[in-house]
Design a protein around this motif. Structure first.
Motif, mmCIF file in Angstrom:
data_model
loop_
_atom_site.group_PDB
_atom_site.id
_atom_site.type_symbol
_atom_site.label_atom_id
_atom_site.label_comp_id
_atom_site.label_asym_id
_atom_site.label_seq_id
_atom_site.Cartn_x
_atom_site.Cartn_y
_atom_site.Cartn_z
ATOM 1 N N PRO A 186 5.114 8.108 14.195
ATOM 2 C CA PRO A 186 4.958 9.307 13.356
ATOM 3 C C PRO A 186 5.911 9.321 12.162
ATOM 4 O O PRO A 186 5.538 9.727 11.064
ATOM 5 N N TRP A 187 7.158 8.880 12.385
ATOM 6 C CA TRP A 187 8.136 8.810 11.290
ATOM 7 C C TRP A 187 7.674 7.841 10.202
ATOM 8 O O TRP A 187 7.728 8.161 9.002
ATOM 9 N N ALA A 188 7.202 6.643 10.594
ATOM 10 C CA ALA A 188 6.778 5.645 9.620
ATOM 11 C C ALA A 188 5.572 6.123 8.820
ATOM 12 O O ALA A 188 5.526 5.971 7.592
ATOM 13 N N LEU A 189 4.579 6.701 9.475
ATOM 14 C CA LEU A 189 3.390 7.187 8.778
ATOM 15 C C LEU A 189 3.740 8.344 7.835
ATOM 16 O O LEU A 189 3.257 8.391 6.695
ATOM 17 N N ARG A 190 4.555 9.270 8.310
ATOM 18 C CA ARG A 190 4.926 10.415 7.477
ATOM 19 C C ARG A 190 5.670 9.957 6.227
ATOM 20 O O ARG A 190 5.381 10.413 5.110
ATOM 21 N N ASN A 191 6.606 9.040 6.395
ATOM 22 C CA ASN A 191 7.381 8.583 5.253
ATOM 23 C C ASN A 191 6.570 7.697 4.320
ATOM 24 O O ASN A 191 6.783 7.715 3.103
ATOM 25 N N GLY A 192 5.628 6.922 4.867
ATOM 26 C CA GLY A 192 4.758 6.140 4.012
ATOM 27 C C GLY A 192 3.917 7.020 3.100
ATOM 28 O O GLY A 192 3.680 6.689 1.933
ATOM 29 N N ARG A 193 3.479 8.166 3.635
ATOM 30 C CA ARG A 193 2.654 9.083 2.840
ATOM 31 C C ARG A 193 3.476 9.852 1.806
ATOM 32 O O ARG A 193 3.004 10.110 0.701
ATOM 33 N N GLN A 194 4.704 10.219 2.172
ATOM 34 C CA GLN A 194 5.471 11.104 1.302
ATOM 35 C C GLN A 194 6.361 10.375 0.304
ATOM 36 O O GLN A 194 6.802 10.965 -0.693
ATOM 37 N N ALA A 195 6.630 9.099 0.536
ATOM 38 C CA ALA A 195 7.576 8.374 -0.305
ATOM 39 C C ALA A 195 6.979 8.054 -1.680
ATOM 40 O O ALA A 195 5.766 7.906 -1.840
ATOM 41 N N ARG A 196 7.848 7.938 -2.645
ATOM 42 C CA ARG A 196 7.469 7.435 -3.965
ATOM 43 C C ARG A 196 6.943 6.008 -3.812
ATOM 44 O O ARG A 196 7.291 5.301 -2.856
ATOM 45 N N CYS A 197 6.092 5.584 -4.735
ATOM 46 C CA CYS A 197 5.526 4.227 -4.666
ATOM 47 C C CYS A 197 6.650 3.197 -4.621
ATOM 48 O O CYS A 197 7.436 3.063 -5.567
ATOM 49 N N VAL A 198 6.731 2.465 -3.519
ATOM 50 C CA VAL A 198 7.850 1.543 -3.322
ATOM 51 C C VAL A 198 7.750 0.303 -4.207
ATOM 52 O O VAL A 198 8.717 -0.445 -4.346
ATOM 53 N N LEU A 199 6.587 0.071 -4.815
ATOM 54 C CA LEU A 199 6.455 -1.053 -5.745
ATOM 55 C C LEU A 199 6.941 -0.680 -7.137
ATOM 56 O O LEU A 199 7.035 -1.550 -8.008
ATOM 57 N N SER A 200 7.217 0.584 -7.371
ATOM 58 C CA SER A 200 7.622 1.059 -8.696
ATOM 59 C C SER A 200 9.133 1.154 -8.846
ATOM 60 O O SER A 200 9.623 1.803 -9.763
#
Length: 218
Positions: free
Chosen positions: A166-180
């Protein structure tokens, strides 16, 4: 018997690389557009930096204080016995810009391990893949997140489903684009500050840097 990504043969990784390149076209377009719409991401698309041993100043990174992003990334490489040079070159994406986006994704993978506080054992890899699946939409990330848990024992599955997943999915959705993020210009930034900038929460569990994938609660 314990199973880790490090124990897999090279042909497996080659197959995964081909699968990722041939199934991720729409996701790569979306990622490219997100990078174009981000000032820092757009600079990355223009300059196209590479994360390789030849481009890293390891001595300088080793001299950085504990807690800095560059020092913690170097510690991750040392603790897990990995190198950025193992990332395969993109071969099956015809568009040059999209090919770079895929290459950047691959080379940022170990940086995500550092940002997320995840080692390279199977549980750590699955957590990173869940984050990447939510963040990038790449089908191969979702596939890795689905297949990886099949090799986890019951205690690690419980940690994955109740906490890390749940932590990984939530943070993947809410985080700024990590490629940027121009990580090469962020080595001196503290890991904590960079997490806050990207809107990434610290991991709920601390995983040991071991092939046995053990758990330590903070």
């Amino acid at each position: 018997m314990y199973f880790t990504y490090d124990s897999l043969p090279q042909p497996f990784f080659d197959m995964v690389a081909v699968l990722g390149e041939t199934t991720g076209h729409i996701a790569l377009i979306n990622l490219r557009n997100r990078m174009r719409n981000d000032p820092e991401g757009n600079i990355i698309l223009i300059e196209r930096p590479r994360i390789r041993l030849s481009t890293l100043d390891l001595s300088k990174m080793a001299s950085l204080p504990d807690g800095s992003f560059g020092r913690e990334y170097l510690r991750f490489l040392e603790d897990n016995h990995v190198t950025p040079d193992t990332r395969a070159e993109v071969k099956f994406v015809d568009n040059e810009e999209l090919a770079y986006v895929m290459q950047r994704y691959r080379e940022v993978h170990d940086l995500l391990h550092t940002l997320l506080g995840m080692p390279t054992n199977m549980l750590g890899e699955v957590a990173v893949k869940l984050f990447e699946a939510a963040q990038t939409g790449l089908p191969m990330c979702a596939l890795g997140a689905v297949l990886g848990p099949l090799r986890l024992n019951s205690s690690r599955l419980r940690s994955l489903f109740t906490s890390l997943g749940p932590w990984a999915l939530r943070n993947g959705r809410q985080a700024r684009c990590v490629l940027s993020i121009f990580y090469e210009r962020r080595w001196e930034q503290s890991l904590e500050d960079l997490r806050q900038e990207l809107n990434i929460e610290p991991p709920p569990l601390k995983l040991k840097h071991s092939t046995r994938g053990g758990l330590e609660k903070d």
